[in-house]
Each structure stands twice: as C-alpha cells, then as structure tokens.
Motif scaffolding. Structure first.
Motif, PDB file in Angstrom:
ATOM      1  N   UNK A 309     -59.928  70.349 -28.645  1.00  0.00           N
ATOM      2  CA  UNK A 309     -60.814  69.914 -29.715  1.00  0.00           C
ATOM      3  C   UNK A 309     -61.306  68.481 -29.529  1.00  0.00           C
ATOM      4  N   UNK A 310     -61.364  68.018 -28.277  1.00  0.00           N
ATOM      5  CA  UNK A 310     -61.861  66.661 -28.017  1.00  0.00           C
ATOM      6  C   UNK A 310     -63.366  66.609 -28.262  1.00  0.00           C
ATOM      7  N   UNK A 311     -63.842  65.495 -28.800  1.00  0.00           N
ATOM      8  CA  UNK A 311     -65.299  65.366 -28.951  1.00  0.00           C
ATOM      9  C   UNK A 311     -65.959  65.318 -27.576  1.00  0.00           C
ATOM     10  N   UNK A 312     -67.126  65.940 -27.472  1.00  0.00           N
ATOM     11  CA  UNK A 312     -67.755  66.090 -26.158  1.00  0.00           C
ATOM     12  C   UNK A 312     -68.895  65.110 -25.920  1.00  0.00           C
ATOM     13  N   UNK A 313     -69.091  64.195 -26.858  1.00  0.00           N
ATOM     14  CA  UNK A 313     -70.260  63.312 -26.736  1.00  0.00           C
ATOM     15  C   UNK A 313     -70.235  62.536 -25.419  1.00  0.00           C
ATOM     16  N   UNK A 314     -69.109  61.909 -25.083  1.00  0.00           N
ATOM     17  CA  UNK A 314     -69.038  61.118 -23.854  1.00  0.00           C
ATOM     18  C   UNK A 314     -69.193  61.994 -22.611  1.00  0.00           C
ATOM     19  N   UNK A 315     -68.596  63.189 -22.663  1.00  0.00           N
ATOM     20  CA  UNK A 315     -68.721  64.099 -21.525  1.00  0.00           C
ATOM     21  C   UNK A 315     -70.186  64.442 -21.311  1.00  0.00           C
ATOM     22  N   UNK A 316     -70.866  64.701 -22.402  1.00  0.00           N
ATOM     23  CA  UNK A 316     -72.277  65.055 -22.315  1.00  0.00           C
ATOM     24  C   UNK A 316     -73.074  63.904 -21.709  1.00  0.00           C
ATOM     25  N   UNK A 317     -72.790  62.696 -22.155  1.00  0.00           N
ATOM     26  CA  UNK A 317     -73.493  61.526 -21.605  1.00  0.00           C
ATOM     27  C   UNK A 317     -73.311  61.471 -20.094  1.00  0.00           C
ATOM     28  N   UNK A 318     -72.060  61.567 -19.651  1.00  0.00           N
ATOM     29  CA  UNK A 318     -71.768  61.491 -18.220  1.00  0.00           C
ATOM     30  C   UNK A 318     -72.508  62.581 -17.448  1.00  0.00           C
ATOM     31  N   UNK A 319     -72.501  63.795 -17.985  1.00  0.00           N
ATOM     32  CA  UNK A 319     -73.094  64.921 -17.260  1.00  0.00           C
ATOM     33  C   UNK A 319     -74.619  64.870 -17.292  1.00  0.00           C
ATOM     34  N   UNK A 320     -75.166  64.560 -18.452  1.00  0.00           N
ATOM     35  CA  UNK A 320     -76.622  64.567 -18.572  1.00  0.00           C
ATOM     36  C   UNK A 320     -77.234  63.400 -17.806  1.00  0.00           C
ATOM     37  N   UNK A 321     -76.582  62.254 -17.871  1.00  0.00           N
ATOM     38  CA  UNK A 321     -77.075  61.077 -17.175  1.00  0.00           C
ATOM     39  C   UNK A 321     -76.962  61.253 -15.659  1.00  0.00           C
ATOM     40  N   UNK A 322     -76.126  62.234 -15.256  1.00  0.00           N
ATOM     41  CA  UNK A 322     -75.966  62.481 -13.827  1.00  0.00           C
ATOM     42  C   UNK A 322     -75.058  61.466 -13.172  1.00  0.00           C
ATOM     43  N   UNK A 323     -74.103  60.910 -13.920  1.00  0.00           N
ATOM     44  CA  UNK A 323     -73.102  60.015 -13.324  1.00  0.00           C
ATOM     45  C   UNK A 323     -72.453  60.694 -12.128  1.00  0.00           C
ATOM     46  N   UNK A 324     -72.031  59.876 -11.200  1.00  0.00           N
ATOM     47  CA  UNK A 324     -71.321  60.415 -10.047  1.00  0.00           C
ATOM     48  C   UNK A 324     -69.856  60.606 -10.395  1.00  0.00           C
TER      49      UNK A 324
END
Ligand code: ATP
Ligand code: MG
Length: 384
Positions: A309-324
């Motif tokens: 149940x972790x919030x996914x906002x940061x994960x989304x940022x990393x993935x959408x921004x295309x972080x390495x």
C-alpha cells in the motif's frame, strides 16, 4: 434472459432436430446475478452422435466424447454441449470413474454441486430451477444439491468450491453445507493439486476472501498444509501473487506450500520474491525508488508497492521522467569505458556498477561526459 446468438442457434438446432437443449450452470447463475457470464455451457438429451447430426455444417471439436461433451463453434464462439448425464462412483475423490447418459434434465441438474449452479434456462421453457437455486441466489447462500456429506464424499473438491463461490460472490455457506465441509476437510488432501490450485486462486482473489478465510481457517489450513493469514486479505489488491504472499506470510515452510500448489512459474516466483521483501521499508523519495527498481525490476517493485500500500507518486515520477535505474539505461556503455582504457571483465563490471550506483543515488547526472569523468577517476586514469 439474454443469450448470445451462437447459443440461440445451437438451442434452435437441437429443438429443430427433436431434442431438448438448455443453457446450464454458471451462465444461468451469473446472468441472474446481473453479471456477464464468462462462458455458456449447454446440455441436451441428444447423444454426441445425435448432436453431430443436429450441428451438421458447424465446426465441432471432440473435447470429451466419453463424457458426452462436444465443443461446437457457433457465432464465432466455442460452446461445450454435453449430454444429460450422471456421474459414476468417485474412487479417487477426483473424477468419476464413469458417466452414464440419462434421459431427464432433472437428473443432470441433480448431479451438480450447488443449488445456484443447478439451474437451466431455455428460451421456450424459461428457467428450470428444481432445487430453489434462485431463492438461494437472492439469499446469498451456497447450499449443496442433496445431502452435503454425501456430495463432499463423492468429490472433496466441492468443499473448496463452496468456499470459492462464497468468497467470489460474498455469499454465506449454508449451515449444513458448512458443517459437512468442516467435518470432511481432511479429504481435501486427496484432491488433485491442480484442481485445488485453480479453486484456491479464485477463492483468494474473491471479494469476501478475508471473511471466508477467517470463518473457514481450519478448512483452508487442511487444504494448503499451512495456516493462512486472513486478516488484511481484503485490503490486499485482488491479484493472485499479492493475495498468496499475504496469506502465506506466517507459514513456516512457504516453499513446500507453494510447490504443492503447482502454480505457474511466474506466479510462484512472484510470491517467493514478494515474501523475501516482506520486511522492506517504504522507499522515501526518488533515489530510494531507483534503488528498489534496480534491485527488484519494475514489475516486482510495483507489485511490492501495491501489496504494502505504498504511495506510487514517486515511483511514477521516476518511471515517467525516464530516470535511469538499470544498466541498459546508463548513458555510457562498456565500449565507452573500454575506450578509456578500462579492461573488459571484472574491472569493467565493477566500474559500470559503480557508475550506476552514483546515478541511482543522484550523485551524478546520467550524462555521457559526466559519467566518463567519473569513470576516469574511479579507474585512476589521468587526464591527458
Ligand atoms: P465459473 O464461472 O467459475 O466457470 P462455473 O459454475 O461455470 O463457474 P465450472 O467449474 O465451469 O463452474 O463448472 C460448470 C458447472 O458444472 C457448474 O456450474 C456446476 O453445475 C457443474 N460442476 C462443476 N464442477 C462440479 C463438481 N465438482 N461437482 C458437481 N458439479 C460440478
Ligand atoms: Mg464455467
């Protein structure tokens, strides 16, 4: 009751040839519940040979001719059509040793497991409901057709099916059915694991899985060979790997429980890996997420997050921004480092990992020049 065109065509052909034909079982139940049936099964007093004649011109697949079943393609969809039958003895608690074709649809309905599964419908005759299945549907009850003890003795899988339907539809298990299920839970150990696995999967993903796994903890434990954790199941997303990981988190020997379930490889692996990560704490910020993605891969990391149940906002940022977050995304390759004089092999591997680590931490941007500079320092290569 609305039936697909293909079903109507098959029923009309049977009737035109002088036979009876019904839609039966799960499709009638689901339609009365206002749900979209997954598939439509038909039954008829025609034998498989007589069906072949009635369905001349349609594509027919011989699925289980010994059990009286033909699969017929109509309206582009496959339908199983089965001759009215009763089951012979079940010596192995799995499959009847033989089946006997019968003349009366009522006898075919009587061999079925639960009242809600023992209804038939035809456009001419309407609903055929010999065991008050409709009333049980309205009451939300799973009740055996006939004497529950005898029905569970014939086929112990029905015990688990009772819990499965109750969990999926948020129904109760009728009192006598529930008592007989508890009394015979030991016989579930004899049922083929693939059949157990299929029912258990649906049960655990049901909307009332938490309640049923709580009420029938003894039956579930006898089936799985381990006590399940019911509490919190309902709040876990209804995805099999997550529900299984949640249910099995207190089990002492998860390995043997899982291999006993004969799951597909991907599901089994997911459950093992999720359980390995069960104590992991919630990622705080982008860098933590990049590390988690690197360690577990995207699919598993996101599964873990959904389970916890972790919030996914940061994960989304990393993935959408295309972080390495993996070596493939790193802005330098092994060839670049070779050009700098770093030897292929261990040295190269270590250098790439160290660069990736710096990028994950956010200490270096994922840019070719910056990474080359860092690589030179790491390898102790002097500027020309
Ligand atoms: P689902 O929607 O999950 O497929 P279903 O009711 O169609 O549910 P199936 O396993 O496809 O379930 O079986 C079709 C029908 O056959 C059931 O509705 C029931 O009438 C009968 N049936 C299935 N398994 C058994 C069993 N073990 N004992 C008696 N009848 C059974
Ligand atoms: Mg079905």
């Amino acid at each position: 009751m609305v039936l697909p065109d293909g079903v109507r065509e098959l029923l009309a052909r049977l009737r035109a040839a002088g036979y009876e034909g019904w839609a039966v079982g799960g499709c009638v139940r689901d339609t009365l519940l206002g749900l979209l049936p997954k598939d439509y099964d038909l039954c008829t007093n025609a034998t498989p040979e007589q069906m072949r004649a009635a369905f001349a011109g349609l594509r027919v697949v011989e699925t289980g001719i010994a059990h009286g079943t033909l699969t017929v393609i109509a309206g582009g969809e496959p339908y199983e059509v089965t001759t009215y039958r009763v089951d012979g003895a079940y010596t192995d608690h799995r499959r009847p040793d033989s089946v006997e074709f019968v003349r009366e649809v009522e006898r075919d309905l009587a061999r079925r497991d639960f009242t809600v599964n023992a209804m038939a419908y035809s456009p001419e005759a309407g609903l055929l409901d010999c065991f008050d299945g409709r009333a049980d549907l309205e009451k939300g009850l799973i009740r055996c057709v006939g004497e529950p003890g005898a029905r569970f003795d014939e086929d112990a899988l029905r015990i688990l099916r009772a819990l499965r339907f109750a969990a999926v539809y948020d129904f109760s298990v009728e009192e006598n059915t529930a008592r007989a299920a508890r009394e015979r839970k030991g016989s579930l150990a004899l049922v083929a694991r693939e059949r157990v696995s299929a029912e258990m999967g649906k049960l655990l993903c049901g909307r009332a899985a938490e309640r049923i796994a709580g009420e029938f903890g003894d039956v579930m434990a006898a089936t799985m060979g381990a006590r399940l954790r019911a509490q919190g199941l309902g709040a876990t997303p209804a995805e099999l790997p997550l529900r299984l990981a949640h249910a099995l988190q207190d089990a002492p020997d998860v390995g043997s429980v899982l291999s006993g379930l004969r799951l597909d490889r991907a599901t089994e692996r997911a459950v093992r890996e999720l359980l390995r990560e069960k104590e992991r704490s919630r990622p705080q910020g982008d860098a933590d997420w990049r590390h988690l993605l690197h360690e577990l891969g995207q699919e598993r990391a996101l599964q873990l997050a959904r389970w916890k149940g972790w919030p996914l906002a940061d994960a989304r940022t990393v993935l959408v921004r295309g972080d390495c977050w993996n070596l493939r995304q790193l802005a330098v390759t092994g060839r670049d480092l070779m050009d700098l004089g770093i030897a292929p092999g261990t040295q190269m591997g270590a250098a790439l990992e160290a660069l990736l680590e710096a990028v994950l931490d956010g200490k270096t941007p994922n840019e070719r020049e910056a990474l080359r500079e860092r690589a030179k320092k790491l390898a102790g290569i002097a500027e020309k």
